[in-house]
Design a protein around this motif. Structure first.
Motif, PDB file in Angstrom:
ATOM      1  N   ARG A   1       0.826  -1.224   0.000  1.00 18.32           N
ATOM      2  CA  ARG A   1       0.000   0.000   0.000  1.00 18.32           C
ATOM      3  C   ARG A   1       0.857   1.270   0.000  1.00 18.32           C
ATOM      4  O   ARG A   1       0.316   2.374   0.027  1.00 18.32           O
ATOM      5  N   GLY A   2       2.186   1.113   0.011  1.00 20.15           N
ATOM      6  CA  GLY A   2       3.068   2.273   0.019  1.00 20.15           C
ATOM      7  C   GLY A   2       3.219   2.923   1.376  1.00 20.15           C
ATOM      8  O   GLY A   2       3.766   4.024   1.485  1.00 20.15           O
ATOM      9  N   GLU A   3       2.756   2.246   2.441  1.00 18.33           N
ATOM     10  CA  GLU A   3       2.892   2.781   3.803  1.00 18.33           C
ATOM     11  C   GLU A   3       4.199   2.239   4.392  1.00 18.33           C
ATOM     12  O   GLU A   3       4.210   1.353   5.243  1.00 18.33           O
ATOM     13  N   TYR A   4       5.307   2.819   3.924  1.00 17.93           N
ATOM     14  CA  TYR A   4       6.621   2.250   4.218  1.00 17.93           C
ATOM     15  C   TYR A   4       7.010   2.373   5.686  1.00 17.93           C
ATOM     16  O   TYR A   4       7.744   1.532   6.200  1.00 17.93           O
ATOM     17  N   GLU A   5       6.539   3.410   6.343  1.00 16.81           N
ATOM     18  CA  GLU A   5       6.894   3.562   7.757  1.00 16.81           C
ATOM     19  C   GLU A   5       6.318   2.411   8.584  1.00 16.81           C
ATOM     20  O   GLU A   5       7.018   1.783   9.384  1.00 16.81           O
ATOM     21  N   LYS A   6       5.035   2.102   8.368  1.00 23.22           N
ATOM     22  CA  LYS A   6       4.403   1.001   9.099  1.00 23.22           C
ATOM     23  C   LYS A   6       5.033  -0.337   8.702  1.00 23.22           C
ATOM     24  O   LYS A   6       5.229  -1.216   9.560  1.00 23.22           O
ATOM     25  N   ALA A   7       5.338  -0.480   7.427  1.00 24.06           N
ATOM     26  CA  ALA A   7       5.990  -1.716   6.966  1.00 24.06           C
ATOM     27  C   ALA A   7       7.349  -1.888   7.628  1.00 24.06           C
ATOM     28  O   ALA A   7       7.719  -2.992   8.055  1.00 24.06           O
ATOM     29  N   PHE A   8       8.089  -0.782   7.713  1.00 29.44           N
ATOM     30  CA  PHE A   8       9.415  -0.807   8.346  1.00 29.44           C
ATOM     31  C   PHE A   8       9.321  -1.336   9.776  1.00 29.44           C
ATOM     32  O   PHE A   8      10.084  -2.231  10.168  1.00 29.44           O
ATOM     33  N   TYR A   9       8.377  -0.819  10.560  1.00 31.65           N
ATOM     34  CA  TYR A   9       8.273  -1.239  11.959  1.00 31.65           C
ATOM     35  C   TYR A   9       7.796  -2.688  12.090  1.00 31.65           C
ATOM     36  O   TYR A   9       8.245  -3.423  12.973  1.00 31.65           O
ATOM     37  N   ASP A  10       6.907  -3.125  11.188  1.00 34.20           N
ATOM     38  CA  ASP A  10       6.446  -4.516  11.251  1.00 34.20           C
ATOM     39  C   ASP A  10       7.549  -5.491  10.855  1.00 34.20           C
ATOM     40  O   ASP A  10       7.741  -6.530  11.504  1.00 34.20           O
ATOM     41  N   TYR A  11       8.295  -5.189   9.795  1.00 31.93           N
ATOM     42  CA  TYR A  11       9.404  -6.066   9.403  1.00 31.93           C
ATOM     43  C   TYR A  11      10.461  -6.132  10.512  1.00 31.93           C
ATOM     44  O   TYR A  11      11.058  -7.181  10.754  1.00 31.93           O
ATOM     45  N   ARG A  12      10.681  -5.013  11.136  1.00 36.15           N
ATOM     46  CA  ARG A  12      11.672  -4.997  12.224  1.00 36.15           C
ATOM     47  C   ARG A  12      11.201  -5.871  13.391  1.00 36.15           C
ATOM     48  O   ARG A  12      12.003  -6.596  13.995  1.00 36.15           O
ATOM     49  N   SER A  13       9.897  -5.821  13.717  1.00 39.87           N
ATOM     50  CA  SER A  13       9.356  -6.671  14.781  1.00 39.87           C
ATOM     51  C   SER A  13       9.483  -8.139  14.414  1.00 39.87           C
ATOM     52  O   SER A  13       9.820  -8.981  15.257  1.00 39.87           O
ATOM     53  N   ALA A  14       9.206  -8.460  13.153  1.00 37.96           N
ATOM     54  CA  ALA A  14       9.313  -9.850  12.705  1.00 37.96           C
ATOM     55  C   ALA A  14      10.747 -10.356  12.835  1.00 37.96           C
ATOM     56  O   ALA A  14      10.992 -11.470  13.317  1.00 37.96           O
ATOM     57  N   LEU A  15      11.706  -9.537  12.414  1.00 37.72           N
ATOM     58  CA  LEU A  15      13.115  -9.939  12.476  1.00 37.72           C
ATOM     59  C   LEU A  15      13.595 -10.071  13.914  1.00 37.72           C
ATOM     60  O   LEU A  15      14.435 -10.921  14.224  1.00 37.72           O
ATOM     61  N   LYS A  16      13.045  -9.254  14.799  1.00 41.18           N
ATOM     62  CA  LYS A  16      13.416  -9.352  16.215  1.00 41.18           C
ATOM     63  C   LYS A  16      12.983 -10.699  16.794  1.00 41.18           C
ATOM     64  O   LYS A  16      13.685 -11.298  17.609  1.00 41.18           O
ATOM     65  N   LEU A  17      11.821 -11.196  16.335  1.00 43.56           N
ATOM     66  CA  LEU A  17      11.322 -12.485  16.825  1.00 43.56           C
ATOM     67  C   LEU A  17      12.015 -13.661  16.131  1.00 43.56           C
ATOM     68  O   LEU A  17      12.095 -14.753  16.691  1.00 43.56           O
ATOM     69  N   ASP A  18      12.497 -13.436  14.913  1.00 43.84           N
ATOM     70  CA  ASP A  18      13.176 -14.505  14.159  1.00 43.84           C
ATOM     71  C   ASP A  18      14.429 -13.912  13.511  1.00 43.84           C
ATOM     72  O   ASP A  18      14.459 -13.641  12.309  1.00 43.84           O
ATOM     73  N   PRO A  19      15.503 -13.722  14.291  1.00 41.23           N
ATOM     74  CA  PRO A  19      16.673 -12.955  13.826  1.00 41.23           C
ATOM     75  C   PRO A  19      17.421 -13.569  12.650  1.00 41.23           C
ATOM     76  O   PRO A  19      18.148 -12.856  11.959  1.00 41.23           O
ATOM     77  N   ASP A  20      17.284 -14.865  12.430  1.00 40.59           N
ATOM     78  CA  ASP A  20      18.059 -15.525  11.371  1.00 40.59           C
ATOM     79  C   ASP A  20      17.307 -15.633  10.052  1.00 40.59           C
ATOM     80  O   ASP A  20      17.819 -16.227   9.101  1.00 40.59           O
ATOM     81  N   ASN A  21      16.107 -15.083   9.963  1.00 37.21           N
ATOM     82  CA  ASN A  21      15.288 -15.233   8.764  1.00 37.21           C
ATOM     83  C   ASN A  21      15.795 -14.298   7.662  1.00 37.21           C
ATOM     84  O   ASN A  21      15.698 -13.075   7.766  1.00 37.21           O
ATOM     85  N   SER A  22      16.342 -14.866   6.593  1.00 32.20           N
ATOM     86  CA  SER A  22      16.956 -14.058   5.526  1.00 32.20           C
ATOM     87  C   SER A  22      15.912 -13.263   4.744  1.00 32.20           C
ATOM     88  O   SER A  22      16.191 -12.164   4.254  1.00 32.20           O
ATOM     89  N   VAL A  23      14.690 -13.832   4.595  1.00 32.15           N
ATOM     90  CA  VAL A  23      13.623 -13.115   3.880  1.00 32.15           C
ATOM     91  C   VAL A  23      13.254 -11.842   4.638  1.00 32.15           C
ATOM     92  O   VAL A  23      13.086 -10.767   4.053  1.00 32.15           O
ATOM     93  N   TYR A  24      13.132 -11.960   5.953  1.00 28.47           N
ATOM     94  CA  TYR A  24      12.808 -10.784   6.771  1.00 28.47           C
ATOM     95  C   TYR A  24      13.898  -9.721   6.638  1.00 28.47           C
ATOM     96  O   TYR A  24      13.615  -8.523   6.536  1.00 28.47           O
ATOM     97  N   LYS A  25      15.152 -10.177   6.648  1.00 28.02           N
ATOM     98  CA  LYS A  25      16.274  -9.225   6.533  1.00 28.02           C
ATOM     99  C   LYS A  25      16.213  -8.477   5.202  1.00 28.02           C
ATOM    100  O   LYS A  25      16.394  -7.257   5.148  1.00 28.02           O
ATOM    101  N   THR A  26      15.955  -9.222   4.102  1.00 31.43           N
ATOM    102  CA  THR A  26      15.896  -8.601   2.773  1.00 31.43           C
ATOM    103  C   THR A  26      14.770  -7.573   2.705  1.00 31.43           C
ATOM    104  O   THR A  26      14.947  -6.456   2.210  1.00 31.43           O
ATOM    105  N   ASN A  27      13.590  -7.978   3.202  1.00 33.23           N
ATOM    106  CA  ASN A  27      12.443  -7.069   3.155  1.00 33.23           C
ATOM    107  C   ASN A  27      12.676  -5.829   4.012  1.00 33.23           C
ATOM    108  O   ASN A  27      12.301  -4.714   3.640  1.00 33.23           O
ATOM    109  N   LEU A  28      13.275  -6.031   5.188  1.00 33.98           N
ATOM    110  CA  LEU A  28      13.537  -4.885   6.062  1.00 33.98           C
ATOM    111  C   LEU A  28      14.527  -3.926   5.407  1.00 33.98           C
ATOM    112  O   LEU A  28      14.340  -2.705   5.454  1.00 33.98           O
ATOM    113  N   PHE A  29      15.561  -4.470   4.777  1.00 34.47           N
ATOM    114  CA  PHE A  29      16.558  -3.622   4.111  1.00 34.47           C
ATOM    115  C   PHE A  29      15.898  -2.814   2.993  1.00 34.47           C
ATOM    116  O   PHE A  29      16.115  -1.603   2.872  1.00 34.47           O
ATOM    117  N   ARG A  30      15.088  -3.493   2.180  1.00 29.33           N
ATOM    118  CA  ARG A  30      14.423  -2.819   1.062  1.00 29.33           C
ATOM    119  C   ARG A  30      13.471  -1.724   1.558  1.00 29.33           C
ATOM    120  O   ARG A  30      13.471  -0.592   1.065  1.00 29.33           O
TER     121      ARG A  30
END
Length: 727
Positions: free
Chosen positions: A70-99
């Motif tokens: 939806r182009g709401e990058y700020e909310k996406a940023f915080y959700d991806y960061r929360s996901a990566l915090k719960l699963d730190p080794d997930n490469s997909v989460y890392k890629t999405n968070l970086f993007r």
């Protein structure tokens, strides 16, 4: 009746069975909506899924995907960061968070550029400075955020919400001394805002003003009783980590009660030894809790749960163990209290029963009941200083430090050489931040007979910390670590001392900076320059702030010194567009039009959307006499902002300069009115007189239109002729 019971049992069995599929159904339906592009509906479902499963990373990941689509990058940023915090080794989460971080930061930089354009057009609007500051805050550029928030606050009185954001920035930048007086003023302005009181409590605590901090936290909790931020701060400022560790020799004799049955201690000791060697051994800590519960040592079990909660609170095992311990603890304490209350009803003055019942009341945090119990007993046995001592301990735990001090003085008068009394009295005075010399005297009495008393060492370290005698505080901390190398209170105190060192240094440096800024504001330029120079002699001074020294030189009309500073800054910060722009302005203000033109040409090429740079570029062209290019720049700006008074004024200044032919927009290129008059008379009564005006309008730079009109008369002794001339 039997059928009712059967029905209840049936429902009890079915509810857990159907709970999980409902949650799973939410996830599956959300995934289906995402695949169909129904991101709004998916977000609604995922909100419910995350509420039910906050420990699962997939919910945050899926919702972040929806926000990103939806182009709401700020909310996406915080959700991806929360996901990566719960699963730190997930490469997909890392890629999405970086993007998403890249996109989010692009938006923030665009927002900053937009508001800077607004500021260039109208520098008086405070909101634009605020929005730039908030964007830098989201970027994590705390120093720059602070500068913009300062600019905002100079133009407008900030709201309570903005002050909370601002002081968060100050805390990140370790500018505690700067924030404390601001928060003090805002607590007076908004006395019912619990958030401001809590934040003020932390800032005063970090500055070593423990008494003020305690009052601030109490005010916050009075307004919002269970506000966690204030509760944590209140515990810290009271030294809660060691309030309950007062050495009590009466425990050795079980408060005079018959010795209880001794349980096998070997497993508990073994687990304690394991954890001392490896505090991160989670499994051993769970086993220790189990053994403590078996032996009804719930107070220790609570402490172990608190340690686990720092890393395990999101796991179902922790929540299950915690609930089980709490349930058993409550039942055990209630049974003990009920038994002791019945026993006391037969003999209200039984000292052993009073002490034991008071102890269990305190375990249940029923401090009012325990204190009343002790007060009733002391009415009949005023001189029983051991019971009074237990009362003082409860008053301390309940936060009634003043009342605790008063009762402790009575107990100490009755038993002046009791080391436990001297220790607790010293602690109370330190927590109250009063009579610190008396506190030090009592604590030294304790150490004289017991040099390894960890509580006395910690309290003396705190005492010296409050006096800002950090060297002495460190000495006591070092002594404490030799006795207990993993003591949490000592670790916390050690961190506080290091922070206070930085604060002391920062406070000294910041006072120089603030004085320099004050002189600059008052246009006392030479004094400002002197203080800026003293500030930059300090090793911890921020070199980027040399631009403020340059502004002080500008105040003194010393353009060469200002230009030299900006040249040095640009070498150090070559990608800083704002520094380069300010240097170009200084060239312009100093009268070096050619250097200014060169700088603004480079800046306009680098950032063609910067309206302020373009405006200065046009001005620089006009100053060097290149009216054609000046007109081109102004016309570009006028196309973007047709109603701009600033640009319209400059176009009027140009007139027809820079035009090759006729232009209706610039007609007339010039305008003049020339009055004219003639008079002649002689001694033969001949008279000639005319009055008129000449009008000239510029059409182009080389062509103009003119016209004139006159009226008058010619007369002699015999006749008169009127004249009217137009040409």
């Amino acid at each position: 009746m039997k059928s009712v019971i059967t029905c209840i049992l049936y429902l009890t069995i079915l509810i857990p069975v159907f709970a999980q599929p409902t949650s799973e159904a939410l996830r599956l339906e959300a995934i289906e909506n995402i695949s169909n592009g129904k991101y709004g509906e998916a977000i609604e479902l995922l909100n419910r899924y995350i509420s039910a499963n906050p420990q699962k990373s997939e919910g945050f990941y899926l919702r972040g995907t929806c926000f990103e689509k939806r182009g709401e990058y700020e909310k996406a940023f915080y959700d991806y960061r929360s996901a990566l915090k719960l699963d730190p080794d997930n490469s997909v989460y890392k890629t999405n968070l970086f993007r998403t971080t890249e996109e989010f930061h692009k938006l923030l930089y665009n927002t900053i550029a937009g508001y800077k354009r607004e500021i260039a057009i109208d520098p008086s609007k405070a909101k634009n400075y605020l929005e730039v500051g908030k964007s830098y805050k989201k970027l994590g550029d705390w120093k720059t955020a602070e500068v913009w928030y300062d600019d905002y606050r100079r133009r407008e009185e900030a709201s309570a919400d903005e002050i909370l954001r601002y002081t968060e920035i100050l805390a990140k930048n370790k500018h505690i001394s700067k924030g404390e007086p601001i928060l003090k003023r805002y607590t007076q302005k908004y006395p019912d805002d619990h958030r401001l009181w809590s934040r003020y409590g932390y800032f005063t605590m970090w500055l070593g003003k423990k008494k003020t901090a305690r009052i601030a936290f109490e005010n916050a909790l009075e307004l919002r009783p269970y506000f966690k931020e204030a509760m944590d701060g209140y515990d810290m400022v009271r030294g809660k980590g060691y309030v309950y560790t007062v050495n009590d020799t009466t425990i050795r004799y079980n408060y005079g009660l018959p010795s209880p049955k001794r349980y096998k201690q070997y497993p508990i000791d073994r687990y304690y030894r394991k954890l001392k060697k490896n505090p991160g051994n989670i499994e051993s800590r769970y086993l220790l809790i189990d053994e403590l519960v078996k032996n009804n040592r719930y107070d220790e079990a609570d402490k172990q749960l608190n340690i686990l909660s720092e890393t395990q609170s999101d796991y179902s095992k922790f929540r299950m163990v915690e609930a089980e311990v709490m349930d058993k603890q409550n039942n055990y304490y209630e049974n003990k209290i009920s038994t002791l209350e019945r026993k006391l009803s037969f003999n209200p003055n039984n000292r052993k029963t009073v002490l034991d019942l008071g102890k269990y009341y305190s375990y249940r945090e029923q401090y009012a009941k325990a204190i009343k119990l002790y007060n009733d007993y002391l009415l009949n046995y005023y001189s029983d200083h051991e019971v009074r001592y237990q009362k003082v301990r409860l008053l301390s735990q309940a936060g009634s430090l003043g009342a605790a001090r008063d009762d402790m003085e009575i107990a100490l008068n009755q038993a002046p050489y009791n080391k436990n009394y001297q220790l607790l009295y010293g602690q109370l005075l330190v927590w109250l931040d009063e009579d610190l010399n008396v506190a030090e005297k009592n604590l030294n009495y304790v150490l004289k007979s017991d040099p390894g008393n960890i509580d006395a060492l910690i309290t003396l370290a705190n005492l010296n910390f409050q006096k800002n005698d950090l060297a002495s505080a460190e000495l006591y901390v070092d002594k404490g670590f030799k006795i207990d190398p993993i003591n949490n209170d000592l670790m916390q105190l050690e961190r506080s001392i290091e922070l206070q060192k930085n604060i002391n240094e920062e406070s000294k440096i910041y006072s120089l900076l603030e004085q320099a800024r004050e002189y600059t504001f008052k246009k006392q330029c030479n004094e400002a320059i002197d203080y800026y120079k003293m500030y930059f002699e300090e090793p911890a001074a921020d070199p980027y702030l040399k631009k403020e020294l340059a502004e002080a030189y500008l105040c003194d009309n010393n353009y060469d010194a200002a230009i030299k500073i900006y040249d040095e800054l640009i070498i150090k910060y070559p990608d800083d567009y704002d520094l380069a722009k300010q240097l170009a302005k200084i060239y312009y203000w100093s009268g070096d039009s050619l250097a200014a033109l060169y700088q603004f040409q480079k800046l306009a090429a680098e950032n063609p959307d910067d309206a302020e740079t373009k405006l200065y570029l046009g001005d620089a062209y006009m100053k060097v006499g290149d009216y054609k290019n000046a007109r081109n720049v102004y016309e570009e700006l006028l196309a973007i902002s047709p109603s701009s008074h600033i640009i319209q004024t400059r176009m009027r200044w140009l007139g027809g300069a820079g035009l090759n032919g006729y232009s209706a927009a610039s007609f007339p290129t010039h305008f003049s009115i020339i009055p004219d008059g003639n008079y002649f008379g002689d001694n033969l009564d001949f008279t000639y007189t005319t009055q008129g005006v000449k009008l000239e309008l510029g059409v182009t730079s080389f062509l103009s239109l003119s016209g004139s009109g006159y009226f008058g008369f010619v007369s002699s002794e015999q006749t008169r002729l009127n004249l009217n001339i137009i040409r």
